[in-house]
Write a protein that holds these residues in place. Structure first.
Motif, short mmCIF file in Angstrom:
data_model
loop_
_atom_site.label_atom_id
_atom_site.label_comp_id
_atom_site.label_asym_id
_atom_site.label_seq_id
_atom_site.Cartn_x
_atom_site.Cartn_y
_atom_site.Cartn_z
N SER A 69 17.83 18.91 5.55
CA SER A 69 17.79 17.51 5.13
C SER A 69 17.51 16.58 6.31
O SER A 69 16.78 15.59 6.18
N ALA A 70 18.08 16.90 7.49
CA ALA A 70 17.84 16.07 8.67
C ALA A 70 16.38 16.10 9.08
O ALA A 70 15.79 15.06 9.43
N MET A 71 15.77 17.28 9.04
CA MET A 71 14.36 17.38 9.42
C MET A 71 13.48 16.65 8.41
O MET A 71 12.47 16.05 8.76
N GLY A 72 13.88 16.68 7.13
CA GLY A 72 13.13 15.93 6.13
C GLY A 72 13.12 14.44 6.41
O GLY A 72 12.08 13.78 6.34
N GLY A 73 14.28 13.90 6.76
CA GLY A 73 14.35 12.48 7.09
C GLY A 73 13.55 12.12 8.33
O GLY A 73 13.00 11.02 8.43
N ASP A 74 13.45 13.06 9.27
CA ASP A 74 12.71 12.81 10.51
C ASP A 74 11.21 12.69 10.30
O ASP A 74 10.50 12.19 11.19
N GLN A 75 10.69 13.15 9.17
CA GLN A 75 9.25 13.13 8.95
C GLN A 75 8.71 11.73 8.64
O GLN A 75 7.51 11.51 8.69
N PHE A 76 9.59 10.79 8.34
CA PHE A 76 9.15 9.46 7.93
C PHE A 76 9.27 8.46 9.07
O PHE A 76 10.20 8.54 9.87
N LYS A 100 0.83 -1.19 0.00
CA LYS A 100 0.00 0.00 0.00
C LYS A 100 0.87 1.26 0.00
O LYS A 100 1.77 1.40 0.82
N ARG A 101 0.62 2.12 -0.95
CA ARG A 101 1.41 3.34 -1.07
C ARG A 101 1.05 4.30 0.07
O ARG A 101 -0.11 4.61 0.29
N ARG A 102 2.08 4.78 0.75
CA ARG A 102 1.85 5.71 1.84
C ARG A 102 2.01 7.15 1.34
O ARG A 102 2.82 7.43 0.47
N LYS A 103 1.25 8.05 1.92
CA LYS A 103 1.33 9.45 1.52
C LYS A 103 2.55 10.09 2.18
O LYS A 103 2.95 9.75 3.27
N PHE A 104 3.12 11.07 1.46
CA PHE A 104 4.22 11.83 2.02
C PHE A 104 3.68 12.79 3.08
O PHE A 104 2.61 13.36 2.91
N PRO A 105 4.43 12.99 4.16
CA PRO A 105 4.01 13.99 5.15
C PRO A 105 3.89 15.36 4.51
O PRO A 105 4.67 15.72 3.62
N VAL A 106 2.93 16.14 4.96
CA VAL A 106 2.69 17.46 4.38
C VAL A 106 3.92 18.35 4.50
O VAL A 106 4.21 19.15 3.61
N CYS A 107 4.66 18.20 5.59
CA CYS A 107 5.82 19.06 5.82
C CYS A 107 6.90 18.88 4.76
O CYS A 107 7.71 19.79 4.55
N ILE A 108 6.92 17.74 4.09
CA ILE A 108 7.94 17.48 3.08
C ILE A 108 7.88 18.51 1.97
O ILE A 108 8.91 18.97 1.45
N TYR A 109 6.67 18.91 1.60
CA TYR A 109 6.53 19.84 0.48
C TYR A 109 7.06 21.23 0.86
O TYR A 109 7.61 21.94 0.01
N TYR A 110 6.91 21.61 2.11
CA TYR A 110 7.50 22.86 2.58
C TYR A 110 9.02 22.78 2.52
O TYR A 110 9.70 23.71 2.08
N ILE A 111 9.58 21.66 2.96
CA ILE A 111 11.03 21.49 2.97
C ILE A 111 11.60 21.56 1.56
O ILE A 111 12.61 22.23 1.31
N CYS A 134 5.03 20.62 12.57
CA CYS A 134 5.88 20.09 11.49
C CYS A 134 7.24 19.85 12.06
O CYS A 134 8.21 20.50 11.69
N GLY A 135 7.34 18.93 12.99
CA GLY A 135 8.61 18.71 13.64
C GLY A 135 9.01 17.27 13.64
O GLY A 135 8.35 16.42 13.15
#
Length: 252
Positions: free
Chosen positions: A171-178, A49-60, A251-252
């Motif tokens: 980049s670190a915060m982006g990885g933390d969203q998953f 099942k495909r998971r959605k990307f966190p909304v914060c990713i698009y801001y990053i 978004c943390g």
């Protein structure tokens, strides 16, 4: 039900009849699951099942594109601006250029300290992005006549602190969203992240010189526009952040 080997049948003679039935049923179920997995032609991490990307990713991603566009667009025309508009000598312009570059690569240390010890990654990115946008605005406004050096120097200092300060956090915060089971999505994010870095850098080195030389708003050039477009993009990234917070609450 799948057939059993002779060795398996010999072992069954030594097991009570009720346990034989349970064992045959379990073997049959396992074989059915294996055949079903083979017939599907893919594994769970591909067809799951495909998971959605966190909304914060698009801001990053948007923030990184705007920041790289601003930084490389500025560096592309900075020496020309210092020598042709502010009338610095080539030696003084070279010194200013390299001091600015040094500040950009030193300030990540300050950004890491602020993020890890005080504000956290997200608020550090937010506040330093605002500082970055203010620096771009100061640089753009002080590019209007008459030429003067103090305003541009203040703008360069603010930009140097802003661009370096957010660097260790984005980049670190982006990885933390998953989550731990979103390995595929995390890999996709980092691929798109570095694509946005190169896209912003490439476009800025093409567009900024065109805005400076081909648009004649002040004489034969338009430095306020060349510096103003990156400032506008940074404010767009900040507004996108505000919208993200209003939707997600964090978004943390």
């Amino acid at each position: 039900m799948a057939s059993m080997s002779e060795s398996e049948e010999d072992i069954l003679f030594e097991i009570p009849e009720a346990e034989q039935l349970l064992l045959k049923d379990s073997v049959g179920i396992e074989n059915m699951e294996v055949e079903k997995e083979k017939s599907s032609g893919c594994c769970k991490n591909v067809c799951g099942k495909r998971r959605k990307f966190p909304v914060c990713i698009y801001y990053i991603l948007g923030n990184e594109f705007c920041e790289r566009f601003s930084y490389y667009g500025l560096k592309t025309i900075l020496v020309i601006y210092l020598t042709k508009w502010l009338m610095f000598s080539s030696d003084h312009a070279t010194i200013i250029y390299h001091v600015f570059t040094m500040l950009c690569y030193f300030s990540p240390i300050l950004g890491a300290i602020i993020a890890d010890g005080y504000l956290g990654r997200f608020r550090t990115i937010m506040y330093l992005s605002i500082l970055y946008a203010i620096g771009n605005t100061v640089l753009s406004l002080t590019a209007l006549p008459p030429p003067e050096a103090y305003g541009p120097m203040i703008g360069l200092i603010l930009i140097g602190i802003g661009t370096g300060g957010i660097k260790p956090c984005v980049s670190a915060m982006g990885g933390d969203q998953f989550s731990s089971d979103q390995e595929r999505e995390r890999r996709t994010f980092f691929s798109v992240f570095y694509f946005m870095i190169n896209l912003g850098s490439m476009l800025s080195t093409i567009i900024s010189p065109i805005l400076r030389a081909d648009v004649h708003c002040i004489g034969k050039s338009c430095y306020p526009l060349a510096f103003g477009v990156p400032a506008l993009l940074m404010f767009v990234a900040i507004c996108k952040y505000s919208l993200t917070v209003s939707i997600t609450g964090h978004c943390g």
